[in-house]
Design a protein around this motif. Sequence first.
Motif, mmCIF file in Angstrom:
data_model
loop_
_atom_site.group_PDB
_atom_site.id
_atom_site.type_symbol
_atom_site.label_atom_id
_atom_site.label_comp_id
_atom_site.label_asym_id
_atom_site.label_seq_id
_atom_site.Cartn_x
_atom_site.Cartn_y
_atom_site.Cartn_z
ATOM 1 N N VAL A 1 18.959 -59.194 17.288
ATOM 2 C CA VAL A 1 18.678 -59.734 15.950
ATOM 3 C C VAL A 1 20.021 -60.023 15.289
ATOM 4 N N ARG B 1 10.164 -67.582 14.531
ATOM 5 C CA ARG B 1 10.850 -67.132 15.733
ATOM 6 C C ARG B 1 9.908 -67.173 16.932
ATOM 7 N N TYR B 2 8.589 -66.941 16.656
ATOM 8 C CA TYR B 2 7.612 -66.927 17.747
ATOM 9 C C TYR B 2 7.249 -68.349 18.180
ATOM 10 N N GLU C 1 10.707 -50.718 11.871
ATOM 11 C CA GLU C 1 10.550 -51.928 12.687
ATOM 12 C C GLU C 1 11.310 -51.797 14.008
ATOM 13 N N MET D 1 0.846 -55.370 15.429
ATOM 14 C CA MET D 1 1.924 -54.699 16.146
ATOM 15 C C MET D 1 2.708 -53.790 15.221
ATOM 16 N N GLN D 2 2.706 -54.087 13.950
ATOM 17 C CA GLN D 2 3.329 -53.187 12.990
ATOM 18 C C GLN D 2 2.354 -52.078 12.597
ATOM 19 N N MET E 1 0.810 -60.273 15.098
ATOM 20 C CA MET E 1 2.023 -60.017 14.331
ATOM 21 C C MET E 1 1.803 -58.900 13.311
ATOM 22 N N PRO F 1 6.284 -63.747 7.919
ATOM 23 C CA PRO F 1 7.727 -63.745 8.161
ATOM 24 C C PRO F 1 7.980 -63.508 9.658
ATOM 25 N N GLY F 2 8.841 -64.283 10.217
ATOM 26 C CA GLY F 2 9.151 -64.104 11.634
ATOM 27 C C GLY F 2 8.363 -64.979 12.565
ATOM 28 N N LEU G 1 7.591 -58.613 22.299
ATOM 29 C CA LEU G 1 8.710 -58.028 21.579
ATOM 30 C C LEU G 1 9.321 -58.976 20.562
ATOM 31 N N SER G 2 9.201 -60.264 20.814
ATOM 32 C CA SER G 2 9.799 -61.194 19.869
ATOM 33 C C SER G 2 9.158 -61.036 18.492
ATOM 34 N N THR G 3 7.889 -60.619 18.463
ATOM 35 C CA THR G 3 7.221 -60.376 17.191
ATOM 36 C C THR G 3 7.902 -59.222 16.457
ATOM 37 N N ASN G 4 8.237 -58.161 17.216
ATOM 38 C CA ASN G 4 8.919 -57.027 16.602
ATOM 39 C C ASN G 4 10.312 -57.433 16.120
ATOM 40 N N LEU G 5 10.999 -58.225 16.924
ATOM 41 C CA LEU G 5 12.342 -58.635 16.531
ATOM 42 C C LEU G 5 12.282 -59.474 15.264
ATOM 43 N N ALA G 6 11.225 -60.286 15.153
ATOM 44 C CA ALA G 6 11.084 -61.093 13.942
ATOM 45 C C ALA G 6 10.912 -60.176 12.732
ATOM 46 N N ALA G 7 10.148 -59.066 12.924
ATOM 47 C CA ALA G 7 9.955 -58.128 11.816
ATOM 48 C C ALA G 7 11.272 -57.456 11.459
ATOM 49 N N GLU H 1 14.250 -58.657 11.879
ATOM 50 C CA GLU H 1 15.104 -59.642 11.232
ATOM 51 C C GLU H 1 14.698 -59.810 9.764
ATOM 52 N N GLU H 2 13.372 -59.818 9.562
ATOM 53 C CA GLU H 2 12.894 -59.987 8.195
ATOM 54 C C GLU H 2 13.329 -58.806 7.331
#
Lengths: 297, 926
Positions: free
Chosen positions: B134, A287-288, B76, A227-228, A224, A283-284, B94-100, B102-103
């Motif tokens: 999102v 969702r995972y 993001e 990836m950023q 998590m 954060p997020g 990708l769900s990790t990116n979507l969570a970012a 959304e945050e």
Amino acid sequence: MTRYRLLSLPMLLVCWVLASPIASAADLPEIQARGELRHLGIRYANFVTGTGDGFDVELIQGFAGYLGVAYRLVYSDFYSVIRDLLGKNVVRSGDRVTLEGDYPVKGDMIATGFTVLPWREQVLLYSEPTFPSQVMLIARADSPIQPIKGSDDLLKDIQETKELIGKRSLLVMEKTCLDPANYGLKGRGIELRAYTKSTNINEMVPALLHLDADLSLLDVPDLMLDMQKWSGTFKVIGPISEEQALAAAFPKDAPQLRDAFNVYLQQIKTDGTYDRLVNKYYPGVKRYFPAFFAEQD
Amino acid sequence: MVLFRTTPLRWLLLLVAVVFSFYLLLLLTNVYHSQRQLRAAAEARLLAESQQTATLIGDLLADQESFVIDLAKIHEIGTFLVNNALGMSMRYGLSTNLAAIEERFRSKLTQKRLLGADIYERILYVDEAQATLVDTDPDAALDPQIRSSDQEPHLMIDEAHGKIIASAPVRYRDKPGGFVITVSSLDLLSRYLTSSRVDLGFRQFLVAGSGQSLTDASRTLLDATQTRHLAALPPRRLIHVSELPSLATAPLAKDYDLVLRMPVAHSDLSVITVLPASLLYGHITSRGFLFFASSVPLILLFAALWLGRMRQRAQRLEADVLESNRNRAELQDRNDALTAEIFRRKTLEHQLRESEERYRTYIEHAPEGIFVSDNLGRLVDVNPSACVMVGYTRAELLTMAVTDLSPPDMVRTHADALEQVLANGRHELEIGLRRKDGTDIVGSLRAITLPDDLVMGFCVDITERKRAEEQIHSLAYFDPLTGLPNRRLLHDRLRQLMAGSDRNREYGAVMMLDLDRFKDLNDTQGHDIGDRLLAEVALRLVASVRREDTVARLGGDEYVIIAGELGTEESAAALQAEHIAEKVHRALDQPYALAEGRPAHHSSVSIGVALFCGRDLGVELLLKQADVALYQAKNAGRNTIRFFNPEMQAAIDARATLETALRRAIEHEELRLYFQPQVDQDGRVIGAEALLRWLPPGSAPVSPARFIPLAEETGLIIPIGIWVLEHACEQLRAWQANPQTGDLVLSINVSARQFHQPDFVDLVRDTIAASRVDARGLKLELTESLVLDRVDQVIGRMQTLKALGLGFSLDDFGTGYSSLSYLKRLPLDQVKIDQSFVRDLAHDQNDAAIVKAVLAMSQSLGLDAVAEGVETEDQRAFLVKHGCQQFQGFLFGKPVPIEDFPAPERLQPAPGVVLEFPEFGRNKHA
């Protein structure tokens, strides 16, 4: 009197030096008597950031406050952390785990995004899960391996991911949650390359990008963040493990401490402190891992 | 006025007035210019403030647009698109990116605030296919407007949902990467409007270019059409509400005079400001007032001149007015009197009209028919009920006379009734009317006279009531099935006939008839067929007698004929009565066709005749004599005629005496049970038959052949049967208490009447239970006629009793119409060969053959056979030879009281030994 005073100081020093290495793990009464809780942490993702904070750092600071004792963070690494807790070295032989030698006990509990693994459970007491995790297979962005599409069947997805590895080199970190032995990756003809330059899992992605191997294992908490951080340089191929639980670990002879921790954990889940920590450091993540956090609610 | 007559002074005053007016004119001009400047300044200030509000709103909208553009560029989203391009799965990467994302969105949501409230309600990121990736408020419903396919950023006002929707496309490497959409509430814009927060005396509201009102405040002041007119006003121009006819009816027109529309940049919205002129301009003296003030001196001047002239005129007019007032007062008085009179007459006229209307309404809606005729009987008015009653229309009736409504035979009655009314003023009668359709009805008429020789009749249709009365009469005196007189009318007629006979000393006859075996027809063919026969018999009876004779039905199949005037000689009367009876007999003897497709039914009749002369005998006694004669006719084998004679009466009396004695015998326990032993082939006593005996104290025993039939006939057999059952059980209990007699079986005879009692099974069950006996020791003997009557019911009851343990024996077997098929169905244990066959066994070959056949049959059916009336050793030997195993008769023992019944130790004599018991008689009845 003065002479006695001068003698007593070196004697006390000798006693402290002798006593420290052989100080054994302590259960709740001893910790309360000592007035300090020693938290064994490893710099890993946002659990223990290395800058004095992190999900587990704040969690255990709260626990120390709950017990009414002082808090002290003791850094360790994945290879030494159990030895630092139990004062014994862990030797794995297949499924068998033995404790050997005598070493200094440096902490009272481990809380550092510590995965619950069967072999660890043989020598440790785990708390209720504090966080979810999963191990993924990643590759560099230019890798010819295409990520799996994903389905509703996790076992099928794991199988499909493992088959994509083929004979390629795979970066792993033994004795951690990225240990290939945990996921049946040994003996499959995979070229396993143990990462030994550091004991920090956070460095798996830089190592992969540094061409240390074709592929690498990576846990979701790290994923998590990475990836950023390393956006566009690597890709997630698919899952290697089922969902895992991370939890605080205690010596087998500290059940009261473990039980007190469980009570504390339940309390902060009820009063919202736990949710605040999760949202702050990951954060997020809900969702995972929606199922895990639905259970927490 | 004197003042104005002085000319110099007048001119002086005029000059002063002119100078003063000029001065005021200058003053007015000065004030007017000042006022214009003040008004222009106030309007400019209002325009500036409104412009500022519109600019703030426009800036907010512009901010939203730029904000969404910025959101579309957050890193993001870029990371997500990069990873998406790398082919990562939605689930594992990708769900990790979507969570970012959304945050990040949530973070932005909390950052953007306006006047203490969140600006944005929701931020979404959707892909090119409009699938939501999102959504910061996933639980909320998704407004259909929240979609975008526009590749340029744009802002949309969703008036229907009260939302401001801004969207911006996301680009990734010059390719479309979806859209970012922000949603905020339109209410935000209201925050800039002054009127929404503080009541400063003016209102501001927001309208869309379409004319839709976007703020609640305006909805209470304007309707949709008026709002559209506001949206179309020229921009940036202060307009008087009075110049806008479309707003004349709006509530705002009451409180506000001015309206201003200020367009909002970046949208088609407008800020509308309405305010009262007093608020905008303050308390500036109006121009009209200034003009008025400056003209006051001149007005006063001209007014004084005008008043002088007016005063002169007024004095002249005053004198005229006084005169006029006098005339007017006089005129007023007369006018008042006339008005009062007109009012009084109108009131009277109104009351009269109301009264007439009430009566007209009553007549029109009266339920009774109302006929109005003149003195010649011509109808001049009728009401609707009258039309309905006789079936004519009103127009038809008004051409008719009252006699036209009468049946032909009642014309005179109608005419008489009319005369009666005219003569007496009123008349009431029941009258027949013929309706237009030809049917006759009966009316109850009450007629009265009216002025002008008119007659008004109130008529109520009582046809149904009359018909019901007739029906009641018929039901009271006639038999509904045959239409013949019933018993009540018969008695009445008989009384009348006897009275006439008494006067003329003539004989009459009463004939009582009863159809033979009518019950069989009813039971086998059904009641419908039975009823048809009864009706046909009634017709034939009526046809067979004289008109003056009476045929009545008493009920069931009993008829009575009474015939009078048979002459003064008894023998002649008897002969004539016999003729009538024979005629009737012949008529009823003919076959009856009762149902199609079935053979004709043959029925016979028994007739009892009783003659009478005068009324020495009462009606009841006479009918009883006829009944006795009928009984004799029945006893004589039916289908015959019998006359009553005194011997018959004697027999009836004797029977009545016997019945009384039997009732007393039951009460005084003069009945007793005798027991006749039953033995097996070896002579062992295996049981007994209980036989009933009547032993009156101080007189000879009464034969069962006399009192049993009487008991059957009178129903006394029921209490007697209960008595027998109870005593038999009592004896059985005594036997069962002794081991030597415990196996004895006691048989009792059950009459048909008793067996068919509804509670017979319960009675037997209760008696057995009360006696505490083993029911297997009790055997009920039934006759063939009993079991063949209602055989299914009999079988049911036998099976119930058999379940209790009781046994059954068929008594007198062979004497009736023995039906083998029924025999097979009946749950019997035993048949008893009648003693009449046994008695002549040695002499009559037929009897011997019958006995052999019965024995063979009973063996084949698995039934025991017991021979009754065995009196000789030969009979016994014959019976033994052909398989008979049980015997009863004098050879083994006669019926004896229980105290004479063989003692237990004597129950097993040597074979062939005849047990000696005191003799009583051969009849056995119970």
